[in-house]
Enzyme design. Structure first.
Site, PDB file in Angstrom:
ATOM      1  N   ASP A  99       0.863  -1.087   0.056  1.00  0.00           N
ATOM      2  CA  ASP A  99      -0.108   0.095   0.021  1.00  0.00           C
ATOM      3  C   ASP A  99       0.922   1.200  -0.061  1.00  0.00           C
ATOM      4  OD1 ASP A  99       0.986   0.447   2.679  1.00  0.00           O
ATOM      5  OD2 ASP A  99      -1.028  -0.262   3.463  1.00  0.00           O
ATOM      6  N   ASP A 278      -7.415  -7.283   2.354  1.00  0.00           N
ATOM      7  CA  ASP A 278      -6.203  -7.461   3.522  1.00  0.00           C
ATOM      8  C   ASP A 278      -6.792  -6.865   4.764  1.00  0.00           C
ATOM      9  OD1 ASP A 278      -4.697  -4.961   4.311  1.00  0.00           O
ATOM     10  OD2 ASP A 278      -5.791  -4.519   2.407  1.00  0.00           O
TER      11      ASP A 278
END
Length: 383
Positions: A99, A278
């Site tokens: 990310d 996630d």
């Protein structure tokens, strides 16, 4: 042609007849990813409490997640580059997604200032000041070397004023254009390609989510992500926003719902058309003695398990579920033995991967929706 684009191979194998769930396959230079998929979170180049051998052999995910913010601060990108990229640094030869640090910047609240240029923030490690911009975050992720990298965005809080959410969304879109422009200038650093996902924002406002999804879809990236959910909003609002966005995002591209969530959240969002998930919940809850099972959640610290010598989970999802009893695991937590946290972590991650793989099996079999409804009722219990 935009040079940042990598031709990610994404194939939908089957769609559930009674929902928008789909069983798909992605192929990158580090291998195949079968979806729906849950990605264990390896924030600092480590899935907390799990050896890479256990991760590969027992939990067996196709892809894990790393965090740009944390890896940038420690060990620092120069160390990762000297090692030959994150895969080599941590000894992981399968897929990695990073990310962009937008969520971590959001969570710093009093330690950061957001401006058009980027974000100035204070390190949680030593108090030093740093700046993230769309440009340097792209360079950092090139150096880290994940297979899938994310656009730099602003994650809005919940609740969020409409006008703030609108301004933030437009800034996220402008940042996205800067990310793309910079990626075109920065070549791949290692001997494999990277895939780029932009991120839909818009808080819990349907018109903003629709507008953002249309903008993101227009970019034509290889996959798309949905951010800014699972930040405190009720589950029904999360589902409503996911449905709005999935109705706009292209069907022939993978969809990643960031930071979500409970096993029930995952099944409900699969039904809405999400492919990738996630969340730190399975590992964090495991360290606190909370186990997820197909029959409900277990607080292994409770006295009721003191004399229960049955397997941790009768599904036998991982080796720990059959080798160790509930009584033994409770004893480890009572004794504050770290092995207890490791066993619980392997179990929870194994369960999350089992759940998404079972979802895939039922999509392929054509009975996902009926199975999902049964599982949601079963898992919504405290044992």
């Amino acid at each position: 042609m935009r040079t940042y684009i990598y031709d990610l191979k994404f194939t939908i194998k089957k769609t559930d007849p009674n929902s928008k769930a789909r069983a798909s396959e992605m192929i990158t230079d580090h291998g195949k990813i079968e979806t729906p998929i849950f990605m264990p979170v390896g924030t600092v180049a480590s899935v907390k409490g799990v050896h890479q051998r256990e991760l590969k052999e027992d939990i067996n995910p196709d892809i894990i997640l790393g965090n740009t913010y944390h890896l940038y601060l420690r060990p620092k990108t120069n160390i990762i580059e000297a090692a030959g990229g994150l895969h080599k640094f941590m000894g992981w030869d399968r897929n990695i997604l990073t990310d962009s640090g937008g969520y971590q910047v959001y969570s710093l609240s009093g330690r950061r200032k957001i401006k058009e240029e980027g974000v100035k923030f204070k390190s949680h490690i030593d108090g030093s000041y740093h700046v993230f911009t769309p440009e340097n975050v792209m360079e950092i992720q090139r150096t880290i070397g994940a297979d899938i990298i994310m656009a730099f965005d602003e994650c809005t809080p919940y609740p969020c004023d409409y006008n703030y959410a609108k301004r933030s969304m437009h800034m996220t879109h402008r940042w996205l254009e800067r990310c793309i422009t910079h990626l075109e200038k920065v070549p791949f650093k290692y001997d494999y390609a990277q895939t780029f996902f932009p991120i839909v924002q818009g808080s819990t406002y349907k018109d903003l989510r629709k507008q953002s999804a249309e903008y993101i879809a227009g970019v034509g990236a290889e996959g798309n992500a949905i951010g800014g959910l699972s930040v405190g909003e009720p589950a029904e609002e999360m589902y409503a926003m996911t449905e709005v966005v999935c109705d706009v995002l292209p069907e022939d591209k993978p969809r990643y719902l960031m930071g979500v969530g409970t096993p029930i959240n995952i099944l409900e969002n699969i039904a809405l058309g999400i492919d990738m998930f996630d969340c730190v919940m399975p590992t964090r809850n495991a360290r606190n003695g909370m186990l997820f099972t197909a029959h409900g959640t277990i607080n292994i610290k409770n006295k009721k398990w003191e004399n229960d010598f049955s397997a941790i989970d009768d599904m036998g999802i991982t080796f720990v579920d059959t080798e160790y009893s509930k009584a033994y695991l409770r004893h480890l937590f009572a004794a504050n033995e770290y092995l207890g946290k490791q066993i619980a972590t392997i179990h929870n991650l194994g369960f999350y991967l089992w759940l998404t793989r079972e979802a895939r099996k039922h999509i392929l079999a054509g009975d996902f929706y009926e199975w999902k409804n049964i599982m949601v009722k079963q898992m919504d219990k405290r044992l």
